[in-house]
Design an enzyme around this catalytic site. Structure first.
Site, PDB file in Angstrom:
ATOM      1  N   ASN A 139     -10.961-103.032  48.836  1.00 27.46           N
ATOM      2  CA  ASN A 139     -10.853-102.446  47.504  1.00 27.46           C
ATOM      3  C   ASN A 139      -9.374-102.473  47.118  1.00 27.46           C
ATOM      4  O   ASN A 139      -8.535-101.941  47.842  1.00 27.46           O
ATOM      5  CB  ASN A 139     -11.368-101.008  47.519  1.00 27.46           C
ATOM      6  CG  ASN A 139     -11.062-100.234  46.235  1.00 27.46           C
ATOM      7  OD1 ASN A 139     -10.911 -99.020  46.267  1.00 27.46           O
ATOM      8  ND2 ASN A 139     -10.973-100.921  45.114  1.00 27.46           N
ATOM      9  N   GLY A 140      -9.083-103.091  45.999  1.00 31.80           N
ATOM     10  CA  GLY A 140      -7.697-103.156  45.544  1.00 31.80           C
ATOM     11  C   GLY A 140      -7.376-104.530  45.008  1.00 31.80           C
ATOM     12  O   GLY A 140      -8.278-105.308  44.684  1.00 31.80           O
ATOM     13  N   CYS A 197     -13.565-101.374  43.490  1.00 30.78           N
ATOM     14  CA  CYS A 197     -14.695-101.673  44.363  1.00 30.78           C
ATOM     15  C   CYS A 197     -14.943-100.465  45.241  1.00 30.78           C
ATOM     16  O   CYS A 197     -14.105 -99.565  45.323  1.00 30.78           O
ATOM     17  CB  CYS A 197     -14.398-102.858  45.273  1.00 30.78           C
ATOM     18  SG  CYS A 197     -14.070-104.374  44.375  1.00 30.78           S
ATOM     19  N   TYR A 249     -11.120 -91.526  35.612  1.00 27.89           N
ATOM     20  CA  TYR A 249     -12.352 -92.246  35.305  1.00 27.89           C
ATOM     21  C   TYR A 249     -13.151 -92.712  36.518  1.00 27.89           C
ATOM     22  O   TYR A 249     -14.352 -92.514  36.588  1.00 27.89           O
ATOM     23  CB  TYR A 249     -12.024 -93.454  34.416  1.00 27.89           C
ATOM     24  CG  TYR A 249     -13.155 -94.453  34.262  1.00 27.89           C
ATOM     25  CD1 TYR A 249     -14.320 -94.122  33.566  1.00 27.89           C
ATOM     26  CD2 TYR A 249     -13.072 -95.724  34.823  1.00 27.89           C
ATOM     27  CE1 TYR A 249     -15.363 -95.041  33.428  1.00 27.89           C
ATOM     28  CE2 TYR A 249     -14.112 -96.639  34.692  1.00 27.89           C
ATOM     29  CZ  TYR A 249     -15.246 -96.295  33.998  1.00 27.89           C
ATOM     30  OH  TYR A 249     -16.276 -97.192  33.874  1.00 27.89           O
ATOM     31  N   GLY A 259     -18.447-100.378  41.324  1.00 25.95           N
ATOM     32  CA  GLY A 259     -18.599-101.820  41.174  1.00 25.95           C
ATOM     33  C   GLY A 259     -20.049-102.172  40.963  1.00 25.95           C
ATOM     34  O   GLY A 259     -20.899-101.764  41.755  1.00 25.95           O
TER      35      GLY A 259
HETATM   36  O1  LIG Z   1     -11.950 -97.911  25.562  1.00 19.27           O
HETATM   37  P1  LIG Z   1     -12.974 -98.581  26.420  1.00 19.27           P
HETATM   38  O2  LIG Z   1     -12.548 -99.985  26.761  1.00 19.27           O
HETATM   39  O3  LIG Z   1     -14.344 -98.502  25.851  1.00 19.27           O
HETATM   40  O4  LIG Z   1     -12.988 -97.862  27.829  1.00 19.27           O
HETATM   41  C1  LIG Z   1     -13.057 -96.474  28.000  1.00 19.27           C
HETATM   42  C2  LIG Z   1     -14.478 -95.989  28.134  1.00 19.27           C
HETATM   43  O5  LIG Z   1     -15.144 -96.648  29.251  1.00 19.27           O
HETATM   44  C3  LIG Z   1     -15.514 -95.686  30.221  1.00 19.27           C
HETATM   45  O6  LIG Z   1     -16.885 -95.326  30.106  1.00 19.27           O
HETATM   46  P2  LIG Z   1     -18.074 -96.045  30.879  1.00 19.27           P
HETATM   47  O7  LIG Z   1     -19.161 -96.334  29.949  1.00 19.27           O
HETATM   48  O8  LIG Z   1     -17.547 -97.214  31.654  1.00 19.27           O
HETATM   49  O9  LIG Z   1     -18.557 -95.016  31.998  1.00 19.27           O
HETATM   50  P3  LIG Z   1     -19.029 -93.482  31.978  1.00 19.27           P
HETATM   51  O10 LIG Z   1     -20.496 -93.462  31.617  1.00 19.27           O
HETATM   52  O11 LIG Z   1     -18.785 -93.036  33.390  1.00 19.27           O
HETATM   53  O12 LIG Z   1     -18.213 -92.700  31.027  1.00 19.27           O
HETATM   54  C4  LIG Z   1     -14.660 -94.470  29.944  1.00 19.27           C
HETATM   55  O13 LIG Z   1     -15.290 -93.274  30.381  1.00 19.27           O
HETATM   56  C5  LIG Z   1     -14.522 -94.508  28.440  1.00 19.27           C
HETATM   57  O14 LIG Z   1     -15.682 -93.945  27.839  1.00 19.27           O
HETATM   58  N1  LIG Z   2     -11.754-103.871  42.289  1.00 17.14           N
HETATM   59  C1  LIG Z   2     -11.496-104.298  43.492  1.00 17.14           C
HETATM   60  O1  LIG Z   2     -11.173-103.534  44.387  1.00 17.14           O
HETATM   61  C2  LIG Z   2     -11.555-105.800  43.679  1.00 17.14           C
HETATM   62  C3  LIG Z   2     -11.316-106.327  45.061  1.00 17.14           C
HETATM   63  C4  LIG Z   2     -10.908-107.791  45.044  1.00 17.14           C
HETATM   64  N2  LIG Z   2      -9.610-107.945  44.446  1.00 17.14           N
HETATM   65  C5  LIG Z   2     -11.955-108.612  44.300  1.00 17.14           C
HETATM   66  O2  LIG Z   2     -11.717-109.032  43.195  1.00 17.14           O
HETATM   67  O3  LIG Z   2     -13.019-108.806  44.828  1.00 17.14           O
HETATM   68 MG   LIG Z   3     -17.138 -93.240  29.315  1.00 13.46          MG
END
Ligand SMILES: O=P(O)(O)OC[C@H]1O[C@H](OP(=O)(O)OP(=O)(O)O)[C@H](O)[C@@H]1O
Ligand SMILES: NC(=O)CC[C@H](N)C(=O)O
Ligand SMILES: [Mg+2]
Length: 504
Positions: free
Chosen positions: A101-102, A2, A257, A28
């Protein structure tokens, strides 16, 4: 993950909070919320959706006041109902609002204790509402009407003792000020910014420095692991280390990421760490895979672009943007269900055939989690005419669930769980698969700030630093939050009590 933001200003803070949240949108996409305080009255708007869809002009007018907090949500606990969007509020003592967040790892136990000892009722299934009530309950133990920084810091010390897991938090105590703190491991990030005005300084805290830069504040520093910051309504700032034994161990997946490349977390530029990841992985490919007949290096947008460019540099190969990303589609990995994630890959990325036809391509991604992206993208590369498709991941094999704020609750949903690289390679149908080594990933991130001596790397190693995560906990988490369980729960979402908010 988040995103959280909080401002104590000299002017209305609604627009800066909104702008800050849009800069944290990548953390998020499920829900967003802002609470402000004006004349000791709390103003709230929160709902499911992206920031731009949640806040309309009428809501912005309502969010008056010179102090406020905001949140963008990617759920890791409870449901994705709008009733669990944040910030949360509790009316005693003083009236407290909180954004988190967490993810707490002892939420259930803490909730039971709160009920037994303080008769505090938690109305949702969110761990963040539990955290808010722990904070409120401890603050309530100071009977004075006027809060001091000592009261706030003692309260945070107690929170650290009672609560386990990951938490970066921003809270408002009505009539007093804003409190921000980070868990004793500093697993999730939190930064402090400042802006001088004619009426005195304004302060901002945010999950990432990009939100501070982008709203005209100046980055001051990261909040230390275990530290709390208290900024009074009139702009006095106090800070103190509140943890008994703080031990810095930030989440390495922020660098891989989650975070934006233009953010700096714990004095480490996210962009530079990704370039380093590319350098290390490129060197590994040059050293151990010299026989691969690669013609071109192609990133899988968006996060891996900086990594892939560096791999191409090291290998002295051309770098081509062979996939075009539809800029109106959000991140795939943080979408709530697998059906939605699968569909989103093809809607989001499209191949430029000329870059693939008759070539041996090396596709680069930052990580392979469920394998949703890699499997489909390899098929798309072949459909576009690629001869051979090799795949490189800047993160090592992700084999274990995450319990600290990334929604990877189920080992069985991870393509790397219980599998070796060659088996994963077969599953995603690549002609070769190269993973970064964990030591190289750590070195790539650590290089800019050797003072950070350890990172939270449980998804790769299965070692959970908070010491309270055992197989029984992981089994319970899996049963409660695997994709099927989540889909079932979300079907009954309407039954959730919407006591928090009007609907528009
Ligand atoms: O193996 P998976 O479960 O597919 O997860 C990994 C993928 O998901 C994320 O991309 P995402 O589309 O969320 O965001 P980005 O556009 O910032 O790369 C990450 O960068 C990988 O591409
Ligand atoms: N990714 C997060 O930081 C989630 C915060 C909190 N645990 C929720 O689910 O809302
Ligand atoms: Mg990606």
């Amino acid at each position: 993950m988040c995103g959280i933001v909080g401002i104590v200003g000299k002017q209305p803070v609604n627009q800066a909070l909104y702008d800050g949240l849009t800069m944290l949108q990548h953390r998020g996409q499920d829900a967003a919320g802002i609470m402000t305080v004006e004349n000791n009255t709390l103003r709230l708007r929160k709902a499911n959706g992206l920031v731009r869809d949640v806040f309309h002009t009428r809501h912005m007018h309502r969010l008056a006041g010179q102090i406020g907090i905001g949140h963008v949500r990617y759920p890791t606990a409870g449901s994705s109902s709008s009733a669990e969007a944040q910030p949360f509020y509790v009316n005693s003592p003083f009236g407290i609002a909180m954004a988190h967040n967490g993810n707490l790892t002892n939420a259930e136990e803490v909730q039971n204790t709160l009920y037994r000892n303080a008769r505090r009722h938690i109305n949702t299934t969110s761990d963040s509402e539990i955290l808010l009530n722990v904070f409120a309950n401890e603050l309530d133990k100071h009977p004075e009407m006027q809060l001091t920084d000592d009261h706030i810091f003692n309260t945070v010390t107690q929170v650290h003792r009672l609560v386990k897991g990951a938490y970066a938090v921003v809270a408002m105590v009505i009539g007093h000020g804003l409190v921000a703190f980070r868990d004793p491991w500093g697993i999730r990030p939190l930064a402090l910014g400042k802006r001088e005005t004619e009426d005195g300084p304004e302060y901002m805290v945010a999950s990432e420095s990009v939100a501070i830069d982008g709203t005209g504040f100046t980055f001051v520093r990261d909040v230390e692991p275990g530290e709390a910051i208290y900024i009074t309504n009139d702009g006095q700032l106090y800070s103190r280390q509140c943890a008994d034994q703080p031990q810095h161990c930030p989440c390495i997946f922020e660098y891989v990421y989650f975070a934006r490349p233009d953010s700096s977390i714990d004095d480490i530029s996210v962009y530079a760490s990704r370039v380093n990841m590319g350098k290390k992985l490129g060197e590994k490919i040059r050293r151990d895979y010299a026989d691969l007949d690669i013609d071109v290096v192609i990133p899988i947008p968006e996060t891996s672009c900086d990594i892939a460019l560096e791999i191409a540099n090291v290998l002295d190969l051309p770098y081509r943007q062979g996939f075009v990303k539809n800029r109106y589609i959000g991140r795939t990995f943080i979408m709530p269900g697998q059906t939605q994630r699968r569909k989103s890959v093809r809607r989001k990325l499209n191949a430029i055939s000329a870059e693939f036809k008759g070539k041996n391509v090396l596709l680069v991604d930052d990580s392979i989690v469920r394998g949703t992206t890699s499997e489909q993208i390899i098929e798309m590369a072949r459909d576009a005419g690629a001869k051979k498709v090799y795949f490189a991941s800047a993160a090592p094999e992700i084999r274990f669930p995450n319990v600290y704020g990334i929604d990877m609750p189920s080992a069985n949903e991870l393509i790397g769980h219980g599998r070796e690289a060659n088996e994963i390679c077969d599953l995603i149908k690549a002609d070769g698969l190269i993973y970064q080594d964990l030591e190289d990933l750590i070195a790539a991130v650590q290089e800019q700030n050797p003072n950070v001596q350890q990172f939270e790397t449980s998804v790769f190693s299965g070692q959970y630093i908070t010491g309270d995560v055992n197989q029984e906990y992981l089994d319970r988490l899996d049963a409660a939050r695997n994709d099927t369980a989540k889909a079932e729960r979300d079907q009954h979402e309407d039954a959730n009590l919407e006591v928090h908010n009007d609907n528009d």
